[in-house]
Design a protein around this motif. Structure first.
Motif, PDB file in Angstrom:
ATOM      1  N   LYS A  87       0.828  -1.204   0.000  1.00 35.41           N
ATOM      2  CA  LYS A  87       0.000   0.000   0.000  1.00 35.41           C
ATOM      3  C   LYS A  87       0.866   1.259   0.000  1.00 35.41           C
ATOM      4  N   THR A  88       1.954   1.241   0.768  1.00 36.12           N
ATOM      5  CA  THR A  88       2.857   2.399   0.869  1.00 36.12           C
ATOM      6  C   THR A  88       3.546   2.673  -0.464  1.00 36.12           C
ATOM      7  N   ALA A  89       4.048   1.598  -1.114  1.00 33.65           N
ATOM      8  CA  ALA A  89       4.733   1.750  -2.410  1.00 33.65           C
ATOM      9  C   ALA A  89       3.776   2.309  -3.461  1.00 33.65           C
ATOM     10  N   ARG A  90       2.535   1.802  -3.457  1.00 34.83           N
ATOM     11  CA  ARG A  90       1.531   2.265  -4.419  1.00 34.83           C
ATOM     12  C   ARG A  90       1.191   3.737  -4.169  1.00 34.83           C
ATOM     13  N   PHE A  91       1.071   4.107  -2.890  1.00 32.87           N
ATOM     14  CA  PHE A  91       0.762   5.489  -2.504  1.00 32.87           C
ATOM     15  C   PHE A  91       1.874   6.440  -2.961  1.00 32.87           C
ATOM     16  N   LEU A  92       3.126   6.059  -2.712  1.00 31.03           N
ATOM     17  CA  LEU A  92       4.269   6.906  -3.075  1.00 31.03           C
ATOM     18  C   LEU A  92       4.394   7.059  -4.594  1.00 31.03           C
ATOM     19  N   MET A  93       4.189   5.959  -5.326  1.00 30.08           N
ATOM     20  CA  MET A  93       4.277   6.001  -6.796  1.00 30.08           C
ATOM     21  C   MET A  93       3.165   6.871  -7.389  1.00 30.08           C
ATOM     22  N   THR A  94       1.970   6.765  -6.797  1.00 31.03           N
ATOM     23  CA  THR A  94       0.847   7.582  -7.276  1.00 31.03           C
ATOM     24  C   THR A  94       1.100   9.060  -7.023  1.00 31.03           C
ATOM     25  N   MET A  95       1.626   9.379  -5.840  1.00 38.15           N
ATOM     26  CA  MET A  95       1.949  10.772  -5.505  1.00 38.15           C
ATOM     27  C   MET A  95       2.990  11.331  -6.470  1.00 38.15           C
ATOM     28  N   GLN A  96       4.001  10.506  -6.781  1.00 46.34           N
ATOM     29  CA  GLN A  96       5.027  10.911  -7.750  1.00 46.34           C
ATOM     30  C   GLN A  96       4.401  11.205  -9.104  1.00 46.34           C
ATOM     31  N   MET A  97       3.492  10.325  -9.508  1.00 38.53           N
ATOM     32  CA  MET A  97       2.869  10.429 -10.830  1.00 38.53           C
ATOM     33  C   MET A  97       2.099  11.735 -11.003  1.00 38.53           C
ATOM     34  N   ILE A  98       1.380  12.154  -9.943  1.00 36.68           N
ATOM     35  CA  ILE A  98       0.547  13.359 -10.062  1.00 36.68           C
ATOM     36  C   ILE A  98       1.300  14.649  -9.748  1.00 36.68           C
ATOM     37  N   MET A  99       2.505  14.519  -9.148  1.00 36.66           N
ATOM     38  CA  MET A  99       3.271  15.726  -8.783  1.00 36.66           C
ATOM     39  C   MET A  99       4.405  16.033  -9.758  1.00 36.66           C
ATOM     40  N   TYR A 100       5.124  14.994 -10.169  1.00 42.42           N
ATOM     41  CA  TYR A 100       6.397  15.175 -10.868  1.00 42.42           C
ATOM     42  C   TYR A 100       6.260  15.922 -12.190  1.00 42.42           C
ATOM     43  N   ASN A 101       5.374  15.429 -13.056  1.00 39.73           N
ATOM     44  CA  ASN A 101       5.273  16.013 -14.396  1.00 39.73           C
ATOM     45  C   ASN A 101       4.726  17.443 -14.403  1.00 39.73           C
ATOM     46  N   PRO A 102       3.593  17.726 -13.732  1.00 37.15           N
ATOM     47  CA  PRO A 102       3.098  19.120 -13.722  1.00 37.15           C
ATOM     48  C   PRO A 102       4.076  20.107 -13.084  1.00 37.15           C
ATOM     49  N   LEU A 103       4.876  19.639 -12.108  1.00 35.09           N
ATOM     50  CA  LEU A 103       5.867  20.524 -11.483  1.00 35.09           C
ATOM     51  C   LEU A 103       7.067  20.756 -12.397  1.00 35.09           C
ATOM     52  N   CYS A 104       7.474  19.703 -13.108  1.00 31.15           N
ATOM     53  CA  CYS A 104       8.694  19.780 -13.941  1.00 31.15           C
ATOM     54  C   CYS A 104       8.491  20.518 -15.262  1.00 31.15           C
ATOM     55  N   ASN A 105       7.306  20.368 -15.867  1.00 31.30           N
ATOM     56  CA  ASN A 105       7.074  20.949 -17.201  1.00 31.30           C
ATOM     57  C   ASN A 105       7.407  22.439 -17.305  1.00 31.30           C
ATOM     58  N   PRO A 106       6.848  23.301 -16.418  1.00 33.64           N
ATOM     59  CA  PRO A 106       7.176  24.734 -16.539  1.00 33.64           C
ATOM     60  C   PRO A 106       8.647  25.035 -16.258  1.00 33.64           C
ATOM     61  N   ILE A 107       9.276  24.240 -15.377  1.00 36.93           N
ATOM     62  CA  ILE A 107      10.704  24.444 -15.065  1.00 36.93           C
ATOM     63  C   ILE A 107      11.558  24.089 -16.280  1.00 36.93           C
ATOM     64  N   ILE A 108      11.239  22.949 -16.910  1.00 31.92           N
ATOM     65  CA  ILE A 108      11.985  22.512 -18.107  1.00 31.92           C
ATOM     66  C   ILE A 108      11.883  23.560 -19.210  1.00 31.92           C
ATOM     67  N   TYR A 109      10.652  24.011 -19.495  1.00 29.88           N
ATOM     68  CA  TYR A 109      10.463  24.977 -20.585  1.00 29.88           C
ATOM     69  C   TYR A 109      10.966  26.370 -20.209  1.00 29.88           C
ATOM     70  N   GLY A 110      10.842  26.734 -18.941  1.00 33.67           N
ATOM     71  CA  GLY A 110      11.306  28.048 -18.490  1.00 33.67           C
ATOM     72  C   GLY A 110      12.811  28.197 -18.522  1.00 33.67           C
ATOM     73  N   LEU A 111      13.513  27.100 -18.229  1.00 36.04           N
ATOM     74  CA  LEU A 111      14.978  27.163 -18.153  1.00 36.04           C
ATOM     75  C   LEU A 111      15.669  26.720 -19.439  1.00 36.04           C
ATOM     76  N   LYS A 112      15.047  25.772 -20.165  1.00 36.60           N
ATOM     77  CA  LYS A 112      15.715  25.199 -21.335  1.00 36.60           C
ATOM     78  C   LYS A 112      15.403  25.911 -22.656  1.00 36.60           C
ATOM     79  N   MET A 113      14.229  26.567 -22.736  1.00 38.79           N
ATOM     80  CA  MET A 113      13.885  27.289 -23.965  1.00 38.79           C
ATOM     81  C   MET A 113      14.460  28.697 -23.869  1.00 38.79           C
ATOM     82  N   LYS A 114      15.437  28.988 -24.718  1.00 38.84           N
ATOM     83  CA  LYS A 114      16.222  30.221 -24.617  1.00 38.84           C
ATOM     84  C   LYS A 114      15.375  31.494 -24.608  1.00 38.84           C
TER      85      LYS A 114
END
Length: 304
Positions: free
Chosen positions: A261-288
């Motif tokens: 249950k703990t592993a599933r909870f942590l993986m799900t939290m990663q899934m819903i947090m990681y991409n929406p948080l990273c997208n603006p950072i990737i485009y903000g810093l990497k797109m000149k």
């Protein structure tokens, strides 16, 4: 009218850590909203960013915000509630919107890959191919097609009898199929069609276009290769992130009995947090061009 409620049984020690979970998720949600809308604002305000590539980036970030909004507000309420429940109708709606926006992410990335392919491999035809009308059609299809696919599944499942009212998750996803007494064979086959149409085929198309781009630029000088790398790398990073997270989602659902249950909870939290948080950072810093305007905006904010 009878309302059927589903218990969300994927939470781990929510009574003990409810305020910790709430604060972490609230901060993450605020960051997603602020970071994404800052980049979208820069793209809207600055005329030199009114190009198809940046329009697709803005659409992708709006998609991330919508994706987060489908999950985060309900999660925040659940963390502070004594019972983590959701009505069956609301659960089906969450499934529909969650997966239609997931499909839109892949289709938007495919549209961006096509834009880069035309720009790099057919530069002389770029103005005639990537016109305003073409961009609008690609954006509309990216959101409309996945929603139509998912709506068919949700309407088909709406009257299906439930034999279980406990979902092994913290929000509604395809795990809802485990609640049905009898799973429709036709809907299962259609589910595979959806996976191919809005997941596998766009992924193949993206890989094909970037392969063609790299073959074309391999023959060019170092400066051209560097420019191509700067514009294509952020898209590939976002694609890699999202492909990994969607794979996690499939693994969690298919092998739910083999996951703690703990592993599933942590993986799900990663899934819903990681991409929406990273997208603006990737485009903000990497797109000149975006980074240049972002830097100027931050400097103005410091002065004031």
């Amino acid at each position: 009218m009878n309302v059927t409620y589903i218990t969300l049984d994927g939470h781990v020690e929510v009574e003990k850590y409810r305020f910790v979970y709430f604060v972490i998720m609230l901060i993450a949600y605020i960051f997603i909203l602020c970071n994404s809308f800052t980049i979208v604002y820069l793209i809207v305000v600055h005329k030199n960013l009114h190009e198809p590539m940046y329009v697709f980036i803005a659409a992708l970030l709006i998609n991330s915000v919508l994706f987060s909004t489908v999950v985060y507000p309900k999660l925040l309420i659940d963390f502070l509630s004594d019972k983590q429940i959701i009505s069956y109708q609301a659960c089906l709606f969450q499934v529909c919107v969650f997966y239609s926006l997931s499909g839109s992410e892949f289709l938007l990335l495919a549209a961006m890959a096509y834009d880069r392919y035309v720009s790099i491999c057919k530069p002389l035809h770029y103005p005639t191919i990537m016109r305003k009308a073409t961009v609008i059609i690609l954006l509309v299809l990216s959101w409309f097609l996945p929603f139509c696919h998912m709506a068919v599944t949700v309407i088909g499942n709406a009257q299906t009898q439930l034999c279980s009212f406990t979902l092994k998750g913290i929000f509604c996803n395809n795990s809802v199929n485990h609640l049905f007494c009898v799973t429709s064979r036709a809907l299962l086959i259609f589910g595979l069609v959806i996976l191919v149409n809005i997941g596998f085929l766009p992924l193949l198309f993206i890989l094909f276009t970037y392969t063609m781009i790299f073959i074309t630029t391999y023959k060019s000088c170092g400066q051209v290769r560097m420019k191509v790398a700067n514009t294509c790398l952020p898209h590939l990073l976002v694609l890699l992130n999202y492909s990994c997270l969607l794979t996690f989602d499939i693994i969690i659902i298919r092998l739910e009995s083999d996951f703690s249950k703990t592993a599933r909870f942590l993986m799900t939290m990663q899934m819903i947090m990681y991409n929406p948080l990273c997208n603006p950072i990737i485009y903000g810093l990497k797109m000149k061009e975006i980074y240049k305007h972002l830097k100027r905006l931050l400097c103005q904010a410091k002065v004031h």
